[in-house]
Scaffold this motif. Structure first.
Motif, PDB file in Angstrom:
ATOM      1  N   TYR B 101      58.181  48.172  82.327  1.00  0.00           N
ATOM      2  CA  TYR B 101      57.930  47.759  80.946  1.00  0.00           C
ATOM      3  C   TYR B 101      57.791  46.227  80.934  1.00  0.00           C
ATOM      4  O   TYR B 101      58.464  45.551  81.704  1.00  0.00           O
ATOM      5  CB  TYR B 101      59.122  48.120  80.039  1.00  0.00           C
ATOM      6  CG  TYR B 101      59.219  49.564  79.597  1.00  0.00           C
ATOM      7  CD1 TYR B 101      58.948  50.615  80.456  1.00  0.00           C
ATOM      8  CD2 TYR B 101      59.617  49.868  78.296  1.00  0.00           C
ATOM      9  CE1 TYR B 101      59.082  51.931  80.045  1.00  0.00           C
ATOM     10  CE2 TYR B 101      59.754  51.184  77.873  1.00  0.00           C
ATOM     11  CZ  TYR B 101      59.489  52.213  78.766  1.00  0.00           C
ATOM     12  OH  TYR B 101      59.623  53.510  78.351  1.00  0.00           O
ATOM     13  N   LEU B 109      62.298  48.257  72.894  1.00  0.00           N
ATOM     14  CA  LEU B 109      62.855  49.603  73.083  1.00  0.00           C
ATOM     15  C   LEU B 109      64.027  49.888  72.136  1.00  0.00           C
ATOM     16  O   LEU B 109      64.110  50.968  71.541  1.00  0.00           O
ATOM     17  CB  LEU B 109      63.307  49.742  74.541  1.00  0.00           C
ATOM     18  CG  LEU B 109      63.769  51.121  74.976  1.00  0.00           C
ATOM     19  CD1 LEU B 109      62.611  52.114  74.941  1.00  0.00           C
ATOM     20  CD2 LEU B 109      64.355  51.068  76.380  1.00  0.00           C
ATOM     21  N   SER B 110      64.905  48.876  71.983  1.00  0.00           N
ATOM     22  CA  SER B 110      66.083  49.058  71.107  1.00  0.00           C
ATOM     23  C   SER B 110      65.672  49.309  69.660  1.00  0.00           C
ATOM     24  O   SER B 110      66.385  49.977  68.924  1.00  0.00           O
ATOM     25  CB  SER B 110      66.959  47.805  71.140  1.00  0.00           C
ATOM     26  OG  SER B 110      67.464  47.621  72.415  1.00  0.00           O
ATOM     27  N   GLU B 112      62.599  50.587  68.870  1.00  0.00           N
ATOM     28  CA  GLU B 112      61.803  51.823  68.852  1.00  0.00           C
ATOM     29  C   GLU B 112      62.716  53.040  68.662  1.00  0.00           C
ATOM     30  O   GLU B 112      62.377  53.947  67.916  1.00  0.00           O
ATOM     31  CB  GLU B 112      61.047  51.940  70.190  1.00  0.00           C
ATOM     32  CG  GLU B 112      59.798  52.763  70.072  1.00  0.00           C
ATOM     33  CD  GLU B 112      58.989  52.746  71.364  1.00  0.00           C
ATOM     34  OE1 GLU B 112      57.808  53.046  71.285  1.00  0.00           O
ATOM     35  OE2 GLU B 112      59.548  52.456  72.443  1.00  0.00           O
ATOM     36  N   VAL B 113      63.883  53.025  69.342  1.00  0.00           N
ATOM     37  CA  VAL B 113      64.779  54.181  69.221  1.00  0.00           C
ATOM     38  C   VAL B 113      65.344  54.339  67.813  1.00  0.00           C
ATOM     39  O   VAL B 113      65.700  55.445  67.413  1.00  0.00           O
ATOM     40  CB  VAL B 113      65.948  54.169  70.245  1.00  0.00           C
ATOM     41  CG1 VAL B 113      65.462  54.194  71.653  1.00  0.00           C
ATOM     42  CG2 VAL B 113      66.886  53.008  70.014  1.00  0.00           C
ATOM     43  N   ARG B 157      67.601  42.296  74.387  1.00  0.00           N
ATOM     44  CA  ARG B 157      67.494  43.733  74.121  1.00  0.00           C
ATOM     45  C   ARG B 157      68.783  44.263  73.482  1.00  0.00           C
ATOM     46  O   ARG B 157      68.748  45.101  72.581  1.00  0.00           O
ATOM     47  CB  ARG B 157      67.214  44.482  75.430  1.00  0.00           C
ATOM     48  CG  ARG B 157      67.017  45.973  75.226  1.00  0.00           C
ATOM     49  CD  ARG B 157      66.956  46.720  76.524  1.00  0.00           C
ATOM     50  NE  ARG B 157      68.204  46.590  77.273  1.00  0.00           N
ATOM     51  CZ  ARG B 157      68.326  46.925  78.558  1.00  0.00           C
ATOM     52  NH1 ARG B 157      67.293  47.377  79.224  1.00  0.00           N
ATOM     53  NH2 ARG B 157      69.486  46.781  79.174  1.00  0.00           N
TER      54      ARG B 157
END
Lengths: 294, 224
Positions: B101, B109-110, B112-113, B157
């Motif tokens: 990534y 990502l944090s 997106e979840v 993140r």
């Protein structure tokens, strides 16, 4: 967690693990291809047996002493039966004429023979939509009991043999299908297990930042859905191309003309695609069970 | 006297053992207040990482009760764990970045979840990366960055979704002195903004001259 995020992640995974995804799709495709070929064979055999059975029809021989004025009422009685599509009366003289035609150059053997020595008969064409060997046997038995009837003949032995053969093919198709299903399930599950194993660290990290099981599993399930759909569609596409090729040969060949090969009925085609999709999705869900633990 | 009302993290008589002769710690009572910055220290194998793992539900205690942000962990089902984890930012010694990534995607990502919108997420990630001095490296991959930069990405993140608790497990273990100081400063900043921080380290130098509370784990017990 929206479906858009799920699909975006699935397509990104597809791009990144293209080779593994392609192998799984090919395995699914090959398994379905073999199964679909057997299914095509089975349906054509079944189609042939049904057609052949219906075309054979029944021949009702009348006793020699049947009065001529009874013929119309017997004709009416026969045409009134629901299983009967068409009835043709063949008099003794007509039967004799047919025999002469059949013997061609050797018809002199019939010289001096009484043209009425053959019994009059009714040729019955069975309604194809209602054709069932069991029912035809029953019908033959019923007609045979009529006092004017001396004998009812139909290609029972042939139909019996064909039915046994088609039953055998059906069993082979079912067993092959089951074995291929297990093979495909095994390969798909293990390919996905390997993919999951290779991405174990990634999944761990995704879980750490608060991903739910659906966020982790979702993209894999979307990929499995696509693999099942594409794999089975590809296989059925190949089978359909082969079917069209055989149809072309059939149209050109004098010998095969009239065989009328048929494709797998659409309900079965849909069922094959649905089973393939279900198999891939369930296989994935099963393979991922371990990696979803905390 | 420890109470659930004032504390964001509370441990009552917590024990963790893997077998009868492998006891990590036992009878631990600990209270951490909202907004506190504590150092968790002890020799290697003292159970610092295990304690942090229990706090973010990667492990369950053998006995005792743990409360995190008012939630009793023993009553938490597996399906509820992700929602608790979203309140906790975790930073590791080995960064745990996704190598395939980009830096941007690692931090995103944090968000997106939790299902944050793309535009909003983009804005927040860029803001975060600017904050840790990596705005110019968004399209780089982790292996193209130095250790210190990777750790800053990991911190970004961990905090981009604004968690109330930050658990840092030896975050400076792989860094030189200058990078270590940078990380400590980042942590101080986050704490100043209200985050509760538990900083696990075996390096005494990091808290030698600090006014922060130091929790020492030794032989399976806490020594203040």
């Amino acid at each position: 967690m929206t479906l858009a995020i799920l699909c975006r992640r699935a397509f990104s995974d597809l791009r990144q693990n293209f080779c593994a995804q392609l192998i799984t799709t090919m395995v699914v495709s090959l398994s379905i291809l073999i199964f679909a070929f057997f299914t095509l064979l089975y349906f054509n055999l079944q189609h042939f047996v049904d057609r052949f059975g219906a075309e054979l029809g029944l021949v009702v021989f009348l006793s020699e002493d049947t009065p001529k004025d009874r013929i119309p009422s017997l004709y009416q009685k026969l045409t009134g039966l629901s299983e009967v599509e068409k009835v043709t009366y063949i008099s003794s003289e007509e039967a004799f004429g047919r025999l002469e035609k059949f013997l061609k150059d050797e018809k002199e053997v019939l010289e001096g023979v009484d043209p009425r020595f053959l019994p009059p008969s009714f040729e019955i064409q069975v309604n194809r939509a209602m054709f069932q060997l069991k029912r035809i046997k029953q019908l033959a038995g019923e007609i045979n009991k009529w006092p004017e009837v001396s004998k009812v003949q139909f290609g029972q032995e042939w139909i019996d043999r064909l039915y046994i053969f088609s039953g055998l093919v059906r069993t082979i198709v079912a067993i092959t299908g089951l074995l291929l299903l297990f093979t495909a399930a095994f390969v798909v599950t293990n390919t996905i297990k390997l993919t999951v194993y290779a991405r174990q660290e990634e999944l761990k990290i995704i879980r750490l930042v608060g991903a739910t099981n659906i966020f982790i599993q979702g993209p894999f399930l979307v990929e499995a859905f696509l693999q099942g759909l594409m794999g089975s569609s590809l296989a059925l596409g190949v089978v359909f191309a082969c079917f069209r090729f055989f149809q072309g040969i059939e149209a050109k060949s004098e010998l095969l003309r009239g065989v009328n090969i048929c494709f797998i009925p659409w309900q079965y085609t849909v069922a094959i695609i649905a089973s393939s999709v279900l198999l891939c999705v369930l296989g994935t869900a099963l393979a991922m069970r371990r990696s979803l633990r905390l | 006297m420890i109470s659930i009302e004032s504390s964001i993290i509370l441990l009552k008589d917590v024990s963790k053992k893997y077998s009868t002769d492998n006891v990590v710690f036992s009878g631990i009572d600990l209270e951490i207040e909202k907004g506190e910055f504590v150092f968790l220290t002890g020799p290697s194998g003292a159970g610092k990482s295990t304690m942090l793992r229990i706090l973010f539900c990667a492990e369950r205690p053998t006995s005792g009760e743990v409360w995190v942000d008012g939630v009793t962990l023993s009553s938490l089902s597996n399906a509820q764990v992700p929602y608790l984890r979203r309140k906790i930012g975790v930073i590791f010694q080995d960064f745990k970045l996704l190598s395939n990534y980009t830096i941007f995607d690692n931090v995103a990502l944090s968000l997106e979840v939790i299902g944050l919108g793309k535009k909003q997420a983009e804005q927040r990630v860029m803001q975060m990366l600017e904050g840790v001095g990596l705005a110019g490296k968004t399209s780089h991959y982790p292996l193209q960055l130095s250790g210190g930069e990777q750790q800053r990405v990991a911190i970004a993140r961990a905090v981009v979704n604004r968690p109330s608790i930050i658990l840092a497990d030896e975050p400076t273990g792989n860094l030189d002195l200058q990078r270590t100081e940078e990380v400590i400063m980042l942590m101080e900043e986050l704490n100043a903004r209200g985050a509760t921080i538990i900083f696990a380290t075996h390096d005494d130098r990091l808290f030698e001259n600090t006014h922060r509370r130091v929790i020492r784990l030794f032989n399976g017990r806490i020594r203040i």
